[in-house]
Design an enzyme around this catalytic site. Structure first.
Site, PDB file in Angstrom:
ATOM      1  N   ALA A 107     -14.060  31.687   0.060  1.00  0.00           N
ATOM      2  CA  ALA A 107     -13.414  30.616  -0.706  1.00  0.00           C
ATOM      3  C   ALA A 107     -14.125  29.324  -0.331  1.00  0.00           C
ATOM      4  O   ALA A 107     -14.148  28.939   0.841  1.00  0.00           O
ATOM      5  CB  ALA A 107     -11.926  30.522  -0.385  1.00  0.00           C
ATOM      6  N   THR A 108     -14.706  28.664  -1.323  1.00  0.00           N
ATOM      7  CA  THR A 108     -15.600  27.560  -1.005  1.00  0.00           C
ATOM      8  C   THR A 108     -14.880  26.326  -0.473  1.00  0.00           C
ATOM      9  O   THR A 108     -15.506  25.486   0.175  1.00  0.00           O
ATOM     10  CB  THR A 108     -16.471  27.178  -2.216  1.00  0.00           C
ATOM     11  OG1 THR A 108     -15.646  26.952  -3.360  1.00  0.00           O
ATOM     12  CG2 THR A 108     -17.456  28.289  -2.533  1.00  0.00           C
ATOM     13  N   ASP A 109     -13.584  26.205  -0.718  1.00  0.00           N
ATOM     14  CA  ASP A 109     -12.885  25.074  -0.097  1.00  0.00           C
ATOM     15  C   ASP A 109     -12.796  25.269   1.412  1.00  0.00           C
ATOM     16  O   ASP A 109     -13.014  24.332   2.195  1.00  0.00           O
ATOM     17  CB  ASP A 109     -11.513  24.834  -0.717  1.00  0.00           C
ATOM     18  CG  ASP A 109     -10.531  25.968  -0.492  1.00  0.00           C
ATOM     19  OD1 ASP A 109     -10.960  27.139  -0.369  1.00  0.00           O
ATOM     20  OD2 ASP A 109      -9.315  25.695  -0.450  1.00  0.00           O
ATOM     21  N   GLY A 110     -12.499  26.502   1.829  1.00  0.00           N
ATOM     22  CA  GLY A 110     -12.444  26.781   3.260  1.00  0.00           C
ATOM     23  C   GLY A 110     -13.801  26.643   3.913  1.00  0.00           C
ATOM     24  O   GLY A 110     -13.945  26.012   4.975  1.00  0.00           O
ATOM     25  N   PHE A 113     -14.648  22.926   4.250  1.00  0.00           N
ATOM     26  CA  PHE A 113     -13.949  22.218   5.316  1.00  0.00           C
ATOM     27  C   PHE A 113     -14.468  22.625   6.695  1.00  0.00           C
ATOM     28  O   PHE A 113     -14.580  21.787   7.599  1.00  0.00           O
ATOM     29  CB  PHE A 113     -12.439  22.435   5.223  1.00  0.00           C
ATOM     30  CG  PHE A 113     -11.708  21.212   4.756  1.00  0.00           C
ATOM     31  CD1 PHE A 113     -11.324  20.228   5.657  1.00  0.00           C
ATOM     32  CD2 PHE A 113     -11.435  21.025   3.419  1.00  0.00           C
ATOM     33  CE1 PHE A 113     -10.669  19.079   5.232  1.00  0.00           C
ATOM     34  CE2 PHE A 113     -10.781  19.889   2.975  1.00  0.00           C
ATOM     35  CZ  PHE A 113     -10.389  18.903   3.884  1.00  0.00           C
TER      36      PHE A 113
END
EC number: 3.2.1.-
Length: 329
Positions: A107-110, A113
């Site tokens: 998941a590119t948001d994880g 971050f």
């Protein structure tokens, strides 16, 4: 002279009090959600863990100058979630499953971050190992998740399952502009500027219905049209709430904030619906609270002074939004 000394003492007292507040909020967050091994638990979702939560907490640890906490979270994340083939991270960890990382997608948001927190940590603590780890992750993010589609440079939400040829499904809450800005400054690669510029253009197009708000998930067609993605409810909800958070974090005076302040301005603070269907305009039957309300307060310029209060009843996501709002401010 005495008066000047008094002012200095008062200023130092304010700085110390702010540091105490910051430590208190972070300590409360850790007490609720950080396991002894370094895993952040999602208390609203059967205590599973996500790369999102690991990355959020790593960033919180850096901002609170908690290197021991940072190392604990980062070590667990590397050991349990990092994909040895790609260098990116399995997005979800279920401790009671036979295979805790059954879904091998990222998941590119994880990922973003985690890389961003490592970049901040390497700079703050002058540690090149963190910087090298961040660089390796961002390199793989670009190679495996960034594509050109319909005239835009976009970051897919994960390496698999989102590019459907005739269209791609995007999650606008994964447009983490302040992180992309820091990656651009670090690498000098134009891809990060392209993502920022095209992400902002897409947010302008993602203004749906009477609300003029984006949906949690949006389809971008090959001809450039955008529509709420049919696989999910057409809601501005628990994902998309992070869009104004990251826009404000990136550029406090951004004109992209206008739809959010306009919509939320229709309601009193305590009577603002928790979500809204952007196609029909139908609101949630319950009101914003906790972290959702903190994002609204940030957007509306109504955020109270001091650090967030992480209550005993607060679930992981609400508390995380409160902490992120505090970092954005």
């Amino acid at each position: 002279m005495w008066q000047r000394a008094k002012i200095v003492v008062l200023a130092l007292g304010l700085i110390v009090s702010q540091q105490v507040f910051a430590t208190s909020a972070w300590d409360s967050y850790k007490a609720r959600f950080l396991m002894p091994d370094g895993r952040i638990i999602d208390t609203g979702n059967n205590s599973v863990s996500h790369t999102e939560g690991q990355g959020f907490a790593m960033m919180m640890a850096v901002r609170n100058n908690d290197r021991a906490g940072f190392d604990k979270i980062w070590t667990w994340t590397k050991k349990n979630l990092q994909n040895p083939q790609t260098g990116l991270f399995y997005w979800r960890f279920n401790p009671v499953a036979a295979d805790p990382v059954m879904d091998k997608n990222n998941a590119t948001d994880g990922d973003t971050f985690i890389a961003w927190a490592l970049l901040k940590a390497g700079t703050q603590w002058n540690d090149s190992s963190y910087l090298n780890a961040s660089d390796a992750i961002t390199k793989e993010l670009v190679a495996r998740n960034v594509i050109s589609f319909a005239g835009y440079r976009v970051m897919l939400p994960g390496a698999k399952g989102f590019n459907l040829n005739s269209h791609v499904n995007l999650n606008p809450s994964y447009f983490i502009f302040p992180a992309w800005e820091d990656f651009a400054k670090r690498s000098h690669l134009t891809v990060w500027r392209d993502l920022i510029n095209d992400g902002q253009k897409l947010l302008v197009k993602m203004r749906f219905g009477n609300t003029q708000l984006p949906a949690d998930w949006v389809s971008l067609s090959a001809d450039g049209r955008v529509t709420p993605a049919k696989e999910w409810p057409a809601r501005f909800s628990y994902d998309a709430i992070r869009v104004p958070l990251y826009v404000k974090w990136y550029q406090p005076t951004s004109p992209l904030m206008a739809p959010y302040t306009a919509y939320w301005g229709r309601f009193s603070r305590t009577q603002t619906p928790a979500w809204v269907n952007v196609t029909t305009g139908d609101p949630a039957p319950y009101m914003m609270a906790g972290g959702l309300l903190a994002v609204r307060d940030l957007a509306m310029g109504q955020l109270p002074a001091g650090e967030p209060q992480i209550t005993a009843q607060e679930d992981y996501y609400s508390a995380s939004l409160k902490m992120l709002v505090s970092l954005a401010r």
